[in-house]
Each structure stands twice: as structure tokens, then as C-alpha cells.
Write a protein that holds these residues in place. Structure first.
Motif, short mmCIF file in Angstrom:
data_model
loop_
_atom_site.label_atom_id
_atom_site.label_comp_id
_atom_site.label_asym_id
_atom_site.label_seq_id
_atom_site.Cartn_x
_atom_site.Cartn_y
_atom_site.Cartn_z
N TRP A 285 0.86 -1.18 0.00
CA TRP A 285 0.00 0.00 0.00
C TRP A 285 0.90 1.23 0.00
CZ3 TRP A 285 -5.51 0.36 0.80
CH2 TRP A 285 -6.16 -0.88 0.88
N THR A 286 0.53 2.26 -0.77
CA THR A 286 1.38 3.44 -0.88
C THR A 286 0.54 4.69 -1.03
OG1 THR A 286 3.19 4.44 -2.15
CG2 THR A 286 1.54 3.19 -3.40
N ARG A 287 1.15 5.82 -0.70
CA ARG A 287 0.54 7.13 -0.93
C ARG A 287 1.64 8.17 -1.04
NH1 ARG A 287 -0.24 10.40 3.83
NH2 ARG A 287 -1.99 11.43 2.77
N ASP A 288 1.39 9.19 -1.88
CA ASP A 288 2.28 10.34 -1.99
C ASP A 288 1.79 11.37 -0.99
OD1 ASP A 288 3.73 12.60 -2.61
OD2 ASP A 288 3.55 12.38 -4.78
N ALA A 289 2.42 11.41 0.17
CA ALA A 289 1.97 12.32 1.23
C ALA A 289 2.17 13.77 0.83
CB ALA A 289 2.71 12.00 2.53
N SER A 290 3.15 14.07 -0.01
CA SER A 290 3.38 15.45 -0.44
C SER A 290 2.22 15.97 -1.27
CB SER A 290 4.68 15.55 -1.24
OG SER A 290 5.79 15.23 -0.44
N SER A 291 1.52 15.08 -1.96
CA SER A 291 0.37 15.47 -2.78
C SER A 291 -0.95 15.16 -2.10
CB SER A 291 0.44 14.75 -4.14
OG SER A 291 1.63 15.07 -4.83
N SER A 292 -0.89 14.72 -0.82
CA SER A 292 -2.10 14.40 -0.05
C SER A 292 -2.94 13.32 -0.71
CB SER A 292 -2.94 15.66 0.18
OG SER A 292 -2.20 16.63 0.90
N GLU A 293 -2.28 12.36 -1.35
CA GLU A 293 -3.01 11.27 -1.98
C GLU A 293 -3.58 10.33 -0.93
OE1 GLU A 293 -0.55 10.66 -6.19
OE2 GLU A 293 -0.40 9.20 -4.57
N PRO A 294 -4.70 9.66 -1.22
CA PRO A 294 -5.19 8.62 -0.33
C PRO A 294 -4.37 7.34 -0.50
CG PRO A 294 -6.59 8.75 -2.26
CD PRO A 294 -5.61 9.88 -2.38
N TRP A 295 -4.49 6.43 0.46
CA TRP A 295 -3.82 5.14 0.34
C TRP A 295 -4.39 4.37 -0.84
CZ3 TRP A 295 0.46 3.70 2.77
CH2 TRP A 295 0.78 4.30 3.99
N ARG A 296 -3.52 3.68 -1.56
CA ARG A 296 -3.96 2.78 -2.62
C ARG A 296 -3.13 1.50 -2.56
NH1 ARG A 296 -0.64 3.20 -7.33
NH2 ARG A 296 1.00 4.76 -7.05
N ARG A 297 -3.80 0.39 -2.84
CA ARG A 297 -3.12 -0.91 -2.82
C ARG A 297 -2.68 -1.27 -4.22
NH1 ARG A 297 -5.95 -6.51 -0.89
NH2 ARG A 297 -6.48 -6.66 -3.10
N LEU A 298 -1.39 -1.59 -4.39
CA LEU A 298 -0.90 -2.01 -5.69
C LEU A 298 -1.55 -3.34 -6.06
CD1 LEU A 298 2.87 -1.02 -5.46
CD2 LEU A 298 0.90 0.34 -6.17
N PRO A 299 -1.79 -3.59 -7.35
CA PRO A 299 -2.65 -4.71 -7.75
C PRO A 299 -1.99 -6.08 -7.74
CG PRO A 299 -1.90 -3.51 -9.69
CD PRO A 299 -1.41 -2.74 -8.50
N PHE A 300 -0.77 -6.18 -7.30
CA PHE A 300 -0.08 -7.48 -7.33
C PHE A 300 0.48 -7.80 -5.96
CE2 PHE A 300 2.57 -3.99 -8.82
CZ PHE A 300 3.62 -4.01 -7.93
N ARG A 301 0.67 -9.11 -5.70
CA ARG A 301 1.28 -9.55 -4.46
C ARG A 301 2.78 -9.64 -4.63
NH1 ARG A 301 -2.72 -14.51 -2.47
NH2 ARG A 301 -4.59 -13.24 -2.22
N VAL A 302 3.49 -9.36 -3.55
CA VAL A 302 4.95 -9.39 -3.56
C VAL A 302 5.41 -10.53 -2.67
CG1 VAL A 302 7.04 -8.12 -2.99
CG2 VAL A 302 5.07 -6.91 -3.94
N THR A 303 6.26 -11.39 -3.19
CA THR A 303 6.86 -12.45 -2.39
C THR A 303 8.29 -12.06 -2.01
OG1 THR A 303 7.60 -13.62 -4.39
CG2 THR A 303 5.44 -14.22 -3.49
N GLY A 304 8.90 -12.85 -1.17
CA GLY A 304 10.24 -12.53 -0.71
C GLY A 304 10.19 -11.53 0.44
N GLN A 305 11.27 -10.79 0.62
CA GLN A 305 11.36 -9.88 1.76
C GLN A 305 11.81 -8.48 1.37
OE1 GLN A 305 13.89 -12.62 4.20
NE2 GLN A 305 12.29 -12.34 5.75
#
Length: 438
Positions: A285-305
Motif C-alpha cells: 500500500w502506498t501514498r504520496d503524502a506530499s500530494s495528499s493522496e489517499p492510500w492505494r493498494r498495488l494490484p499485485f502480491r509481492v513475495t520474498g522480503q
């Protein structure tokens, strides 16, 4: 079964013979029922699970029934590293003893059932094996025959031990439905008044998608269903009450998040994390806090660490959090990692406009700050190379007690945190008047 009489059975027996006083019987708490759980991965569980063993233990604790799980192991399987020995239970506060192992087959047990009974002296054996044998090509009839042999091994050591044969839950695998049907024949043939043999209908109502995290192993909801079916069957032979209905609605998926750290670079941010136990992937999940964006979930799962996000705007504040996943189960509710923040940056250019004011044995350097610079390292050139004079965070540095010379050469390097940028150099001549630095 000896221990299944419990306190109620003791009172009935006491009523038929003279005793000094009723209080003498009531003061003796019943011995806990010793239960040996033999099984494969469904019974052992994997990292991050509660396990159906935990659910069964909580059922007895809530009912005030004293039980003692026995067996040679206490561990979970680490499904991430694919090895035994994990102790990362979702809640470790229960009796963890068992005799189950990931991948174990009825035809190839870790320890013969008779030896387990000799060593752990159970009052009841609960056995759930067979699905791995079927997956490796054994017929339902062969596995059922081996299950009958297991019951004989138990009763050869102690004919008063009750045996609960739990159905394989994965009815969508080849041969499982037929095998489960044969278990009832095995139980009917081996059942005796002193050593009961009964079947727990653990496959009834069990759903591949709702009750497993990988189409095979139980999630929290599947654990509850298995434990309830076993509790119902144990109740039928005098051990505790049946499971309360309706069954509790428990959340599935990981219940804790990872521990995340972030490192930024030129147009990118890299995340690295540890945990949570048993998680097989993460959503970012990510957001650009400088632009006051809301949280959004990227559409893919990430494996590993670790994971890196590219094509970011240097100088913007980006925030990240991870949502853990186990198999096909996303966590119910707000289960996230800690939130981390990072600012992508370009390695700073050389300090511009480097100037100096000199005295007899000193020099004051000043410069204009380049973008993304957070500190500066100042050095002076000597016969042996560049010698560090110190660090500053502001665009000014006073070099004191310089060696006597007609001139000195300095280098000022811009840094962003621990990333080195470019350097500016200047030659400074000693002031003709030899006065102090200002």
C-alpha cells in the motif's frame, strides 16, 4: 476408557459402596484425560496458525474439562522455509504436545502407534492420517487397512484406550471420499466396550475455499470446524461436552503485520521487511503524502522480503505499509505493517559558489547548497592525500590552525544522508596581512 468416567463417574461408583464422607470424594479433582493427537500437516499446523489443537484445547478449558495433550512434539511447520521447528503460534498459550508431522503418511509413520502409546500412556488417541498416502498413489482400501493396523497396535499395548479416527478433510482430492467411507467400517470392526473406536466427521461441511488457505491446510475457520467435529465425537465417548453451536465466526488470514524499513534513492524507494510468521506474500500500500493522496493498494502480491518502487518524484514524501497474505487468504480487518516514509532524491551536485576568506593560519569556506544535500564533508589536501577536517550541516566551515603555507587547497563534498554526492575544490591563498579569519 478409564479417565472418561471423570468426577461424575466417580460419584456414581462412590454411591454404591460405603465411604467415610462425600466431601472426601469431592475433594479429589479428576485426573486429566490424556489425549494423543497423531496426524499430518493438518494436525501439526504451520507458522502463524492457531491450529485445531489450540481450538480443541480452548473448548475443553471453557467447559472446565481437564485434559492433557501428550506426544513427542510441540512444533509447527515453517511453511516459508519449508522445515520443522517453528514455535510461532498465533497464540502459544495452550498445551502444544502432539505427534503430528507435515507430510506424514499412515503407511510410513514417524513413530509406531504402539510405541507412542507405551511412551505417553494416553486415554484417547485421535488419529488423522491418510491423505498423503492417497496423494502418493496408495488406494483407499490400502490406507484403510493400514488404519485398522494402527488401531490394533494401540489396543495391543492398552486395550482400554479409546481411538477417534478423524476423516480426511480434503474431499476434493482423489480417493478421499472413498477412504472416509471405509473409516466407518474400520471403526465398526475394531470397536469394543472397553476400547471404543469411533469416527469424527471432520469432512462434513468442510469447504475447500472457505476453510483452507491453500486448498489443503486449514485456515482459522477450518480449524474451528475440525476441532468442533472432534469435540462432538469425544463427547460421545464421555470426554467433555459437544461443541457449542453456532460455531464462532473467526477472522482468517494473518493477524499481525511485518516490520518494514525503507531506503530511498534517485527516483526509487526500496522496502525490506521481516515477518509475519507464515505469510507467503504481501500487498504493498502506498501514498504520496506530499500530494495528499489517499492510500492505494498495488494490484499485485509481492513475495520474498524486499520490493522496490521506481519512477518516483524526487523530493516527494512517500508512505508505505504492507498487508500480509497467507496462501489465498487475505487478512480480515485492518492488519498492516508499520508505516514507513521515504523521500527519493538525486545525489547532490557539487556545492556551487565555493568561496573563502583567509587569515594567517585559518580560512572560512562558504558555498551555496545544492538540492538534496543534508551535510557536507570538508577536507584539505596534504602531501599524503586528502585529510578530513570535519562535517557540517550548514554551508559554512571554519578551518583553524592551518599549517604555515602560501596557500591551502580544500575540497567540500555534498552528501545526502549516507549517499555521497559531488565535490567542489578551491585553492585559498594566505592573507597578505596575515590577519585573523572573519
Amino acid at each position: 476408557m478409564r479417565a472418561a468416567l471423570g468426577l461424575a463417574g466417580m460419584l456414581l461408583v462412590a454411591g454404591s459402596m460405603p465411604v467415610p464422607a462425600a466431601d472426601a470424594v469431592l475433594s479429589e479433582p479428576p485426573e486429566p484425560v490424556r489425549i494423543l493427537l497423531i496426524g499430518d500437516s493438518v494436525t501439526q499446523g504451520s507458522a502463524g496458525d492457531w491450529t485445531w489443537r489450540y481450538r480443541l484445547g480452548r473448548h475443553f478449558a471453557a467447559a472446565g474439562v481437564a485434559v492433557d495433550f501428550v506426544g513427542p512434539r510441540q512444533d509447527l511447520w515453517n511453511n516459508v522455509t519449508d522445515q520443522p521447528g517453528s514455535t510461532d503460534y498465533a497464540d502459544p498459550a495452550f498445551d502444544q504436545d502432539h505427534a503430528a508431522r507435515w507430510g506424514m503418511q499412515a503407511l510410513v509413520p514417524d513413530v509406531p502407534a504402539g510405541r507412542l502409546v507405551e511412551e505417553h500412556r494416553p486415554d484417547v488417541v485421535v488419529e488423522m492420517l491418510g491423505v498423503n498416502d492417497l496423494l502418493y498413489g496408495a488406494s483407499a482400501e490400502t490406507v484403510a487397512g493400514r488404519t485398522a493396523d494402527l488401531v490394533e497396535e494401540v489396543h495391543a499395548v492398552d486395550p482400554e484406550v479409546d481411538v477417534v479416527l478423524a476423516e480426511a478433510t480434503q474431499t476434493w482430492f482423489p480417493g478421499v471420499v472413498g477412504f472416509n467411507g471405509l473409516l466407518h467400517d474400520v471403526a465398526a470392526a475394531a470397536d469394543t466396550p472397553t476400547g471404543r473406536v469411533v469416527v469424527a466427521r471432520t469432512a462434513a461441511g468442510y469447504d475447500r475455499d472457505a476453510d483452507t488457505w491453500d486448498t489443503s491446510h486449514p485456515n482459522a475457520q477450518g480449524e474451528v470446524k475440525i476441532a468442533a467435529a472432534v469435540a462432538d465425537t469425544l463427547s460421545g465417548i464421555g470426554v467433555g461436552p459437544p461443541a457449542a453451536r453456532p460455531l464462532p465466526d473467526v477472522p482468517v488470514g494473518p493477524r499481525t503485520g511485518a516490520e518494514v524499513a525503507a531506503v530511498a534513492g534517485d527516483g526509487y524507494v526500496t522496502l525490506a521487511w521481516a515477518g509475519p510468521s507464515g505469510a507467503t506474500a504481501q500487498y504493498v500500500w502506498t501514498r504520496d503524502a506530499s500530494s495528499s493522496e489517499p492510500w492505494r493498494r498495488l494490484p499485485f502480491r509481492v513475495t520474498g522480503q524486499s520490493w522496490t518502487g521506481f519512477y518516483l518524484t524526487n523530493g516527494h514524501r512517500y508512505q508505505y505499509r504492507l498487508q500480509p497474505v497467507k496462501g489465498d487468504d487475505e487478512p480480515e480487518g485492518a492488519v498492516y505493517s508499520n508505516v514507513v516514509e521515504a523521500v527519493p532524491f538525486r545525489p547532490p551536485a557539487a556545492p556551487a559558489g565555493l568561496r573563502a576568506t583567509a587569515g594567517r593560519r585559518c580560512a572560512v569556506l562558504t558555498w551555496r547548497e545544492p538540492a538534496f544535500a543534508t551535510r557536507y564533508r570538508v577536507a584539505r589536501q596534504t602531501a599524503a592525500g586528502w585529510s578530513a577536517l570535519g562535517w557540517v550541516r550548514r554551508p559554512r566551515f571554519a578551518a583553524e590552525r592551518l599549517p604555515a603555507a602560501h596557500a591551502w587547497r580544500f575540497r567540500v563534498t555534498a552528501w545526502h544522508l549516507d549517499v555521497r554526492g559531488e565535490a567542489a575544490r578551491i585553492t585559498v591563498r594566505r592573507a597578505p596581512s596575515g590577519g585573523p579569519c572573519r
